[in-house]
Design an enzyme around this catalytic site. Structure first.
Site, PDB file in Angstrom:
ATOM      1  N   THR A 184       0.823  -1.238   0.112  1.00 10.58           N
ATOM      2  CA  THR A 184       0.186   0.026  -0.061  1.00 10.58           C
ATOM      3  C   THR A 184       0.864   1.223   0.024  1.00 10.58           C
ATOM      4  O   THR A 184       0.590   2.297  -0.550  1.00 10.58           O
ATOM      5  CB  THR A 184      -0.927   0.077   1.133  1.00 10.58           C
ATOM      6  OG1 THR A 184      -0.215  -0.385   2.440  1.00 10.58           O
ATOM      7  CG2 THR A 184      -2.052  -1.038   1.057  1.00 10.58           C
ATOM      8  N   ASP A 185       2.045   1.206   0.741  1.00  8.20           N
ATOM      9  CA  ASP A 185       2.896   2.499   0.488  1.00  8.20           C
ATOM     10  C   ASP A 185       3.285   2.763  -0.757  1.00  8.20           C
ATOM     11  O   ASP A 185       3.381   3.682  -1.448  1.00  8.20           O
ATOM     12  CB  ASP A 185       4.013   1.964   1.533  1.00  8.20           C
ATOM     13  CG  ASP A 185       4.138   2.451   2.846  1.00  8.20           C
ATOM     14  OD1 ASP A 185       3.213   3.354   3.163  1.00  8.20           O
ATOM     15  OD2 ASP A 185       4.884   1.979   3.563  1.00  8.20           O
ATOM     16  N   LEU A 186       3.946   1.345  -1.547  1.00  4.31           N
ATOM     17  CA  LEU A 186       4.141   1.773  -2.997  1.00  4.31           C
ATOM     18  C   LEU A 186       3.204   2.316  -3.940  1.00  4.31           C
ATOM     19  O   LEU A 186       3.352   2.965  -4.727  1.00  4.31           O
ATOM     20  CB  LEU A 186       4.678   0.300  -3.282  1.00  4.31           C
ATOM     21  CG  LEU A 186       5.979  -0.076  -2.456  1.00  4.31           C
ATOM     22  CD1 LEU A 186       6.279  -1.667  -3.006  1.00  4.31           C
ATOM     23  CD2 LEU A 186       7.163   0.724  -2.911  1.00  4.31           C
TER      24      LEU A 186
END
Length: 418
Positions: A184-186
């Site tokens: 989800t960060d990426l």
């Protein structure tokens, strides 16, 4: 990626990067790879948290571990690093001065955190109406969770991603699992860069910047994709099922004589060609397996029958057999094997960048390897301008660009501002 003098697609843009860890820096690295001048602001003496997230650590020229974590290098290529203590008024003034000439600002502080320093969107928009200001938080700028800190693992859990990742409960080793990278960060970084580019197009028409509100939770829900669509339109909650696919069969890993392989059969033609190749043409004519929906329904019969066949050859033999028959088949590589793959090498997906001589003298690190940008623009390819920077490597250079002379820089350093 290009190392030539040709300018990247975004060479005309200046980006002020106040973000840390992964989602924000991933976004700004995308912009930097496309040629934007990205100045990363870090805490004096400490820097981005990921500089210390090790092991693994970068190695010096003799192959020994340094105190520089490799995590930081994944998302900070092509940037300039300046150290500024934004808790000090003088530091806030420097950042405001930088914001005046910036096109884009990216930050991932808690909601309202930068307002204490006069560095929030409203304050900076007042002095630079063209500024595109992208805020990245766990839960967004509003809602009951807005003030909570958000981390990728938490979002993978809350969004339902972990509930569909891993083996089924009834299988040994079953249970929820996180994805092997901070997914989800990426994806938030990728979505944020897309939103920024859209805002630039709007600014080209109106002359005005805007505030972008990116939330990890929003992105985590969005990337549930077909699994979310299935639930929203049927009410059925998806379950974990290991490497098999809820809507496709056979589409999973299979045992081989020497390990395992992956078959990704996505249509009836591919299935028939597989059946013919393995001497089982009758499978393609069996009404239980004749269509995708039928194969999904009867996978409990089909998969064991296929496994009995796949165990008779090695993975390499299967790949060789199916390669010219347009049946998607491949090995399940570890990361070392993936980087050793002929196609990965042919595409030039590993780049090695030398570090500045002053950094070599300080750290004994001579070069840093990263994964090449996957953005292949033929006329304006991504550029390789700088290795991931040492902490504060470009402080003097950036401050000189703001018009400060050497004596002023020395005074700021003695006061602990930079």
């Amino acid at each position: 990626m290009s190392t030539a003098a040709k300018e990247g697609a975004l060479a005309h843009l200046k980006v002020l990067d106040l973000s840390r860890v992964l989602a924000g820096p991933w976004c700004t690295q995308i912009l930097a790879d496309l040629g934007a001048d990205v100045v990363k602001v870090e805490r004096p003496g400490a820097g981005d948290d990921t500089r210390h997230w090790g092991p693994p650590f970068l190695k010096d020229a003799q192959g020994h571990d340094t105190d520089q974590a490799s995590y930081f290098t994944a998302c900070n290529r092509n940037k300039r690093s300046i150290t500024i203590d934004m808790a000090k008024p003088e530091g806030q003034a420097l950042i405001r001065q930088m914001a005046l000439s910036s096109d884009i600002l990216v930050e991932n502080f808690k909601v309202g955190g930068l307002a204490h320093y006069g560095l929030d969107y409203a304050s900076l928009q007042a002095i630079n109406p063209r500024l595109i200001y992208c805020s990245v938080t766990g839960f967004g700028q509003d809602g009951p969770y807005a003030e909570r800190a958000g981390y990728d693992l938490m979002i993978q859990a809350m969004s339902g991603m972990m509930s569909i990742t891993g083996k089924a409960d009834e299988v040994p080793g079953g249970g929820p699992q996180r994805v092997g990278v901070a997914l989800t960060d990426l994806f938030t970084g990728v979505y944020a860069s897309t939103a920024i580019l859209a805002a630039l197009e709007v600014r080209n028409r109106t002359g005005e910047g805007q505030h972008i509100d990116m939330a990890l939770l929003d992105v985590g829900m969005a990337i549930l994709a077909n699994q979310a669509a299935g639930f929203l339109n049927t009410g059925n909650v998806p379950k974990r099922q290991g490497n098999s696919h809820p809507s496709l069969a056979p589409y999973q890993d299979f045992p081989t004589l020497d390990g395992a392989m992956l078959l990704a059969i996505g249509n009836d033609g591919q299935f028939r060609r597989f059946c013919n190749a393995v001497g089982k043409p009758e499978w393609a004519d069996d009404e239980r397996f004749a269509g995708m929906a039928a194969r999904v329904t009867h996978r409990a019969v089909l998969i064991p029958a296929m496994e009995a066949v796949t165990r008779t050859r090695t993975t390499a033999q299967w790949v060789a057999l199916l390669e010219d028959k347009a049946v998607p088949c491949g090995p399940i590589n570890d990361i070392g094997q993936a980087f050793g793959d002929a196609q990965v090498k042919a595409r030039g997906l590993v780049v090695n960048q030398p570090v500045a001589p002053a950094v070599i003298a300080q750290t004994a690190i001579e070069s840093i390897a990263t994964v090449a940008s996957p953005l292949r623009l033929m006329a304006t390819p991504p550029v390789l301008q700088r290795a991931p920077p040492a902490l504060g490597e470009h402080t003097d250079e950036v401050l000189a660009g703001l018009g400060l002379d050497a004596a002023q820089v020395v005074a700021l350093r003695q006061a602990g501002v930079v």
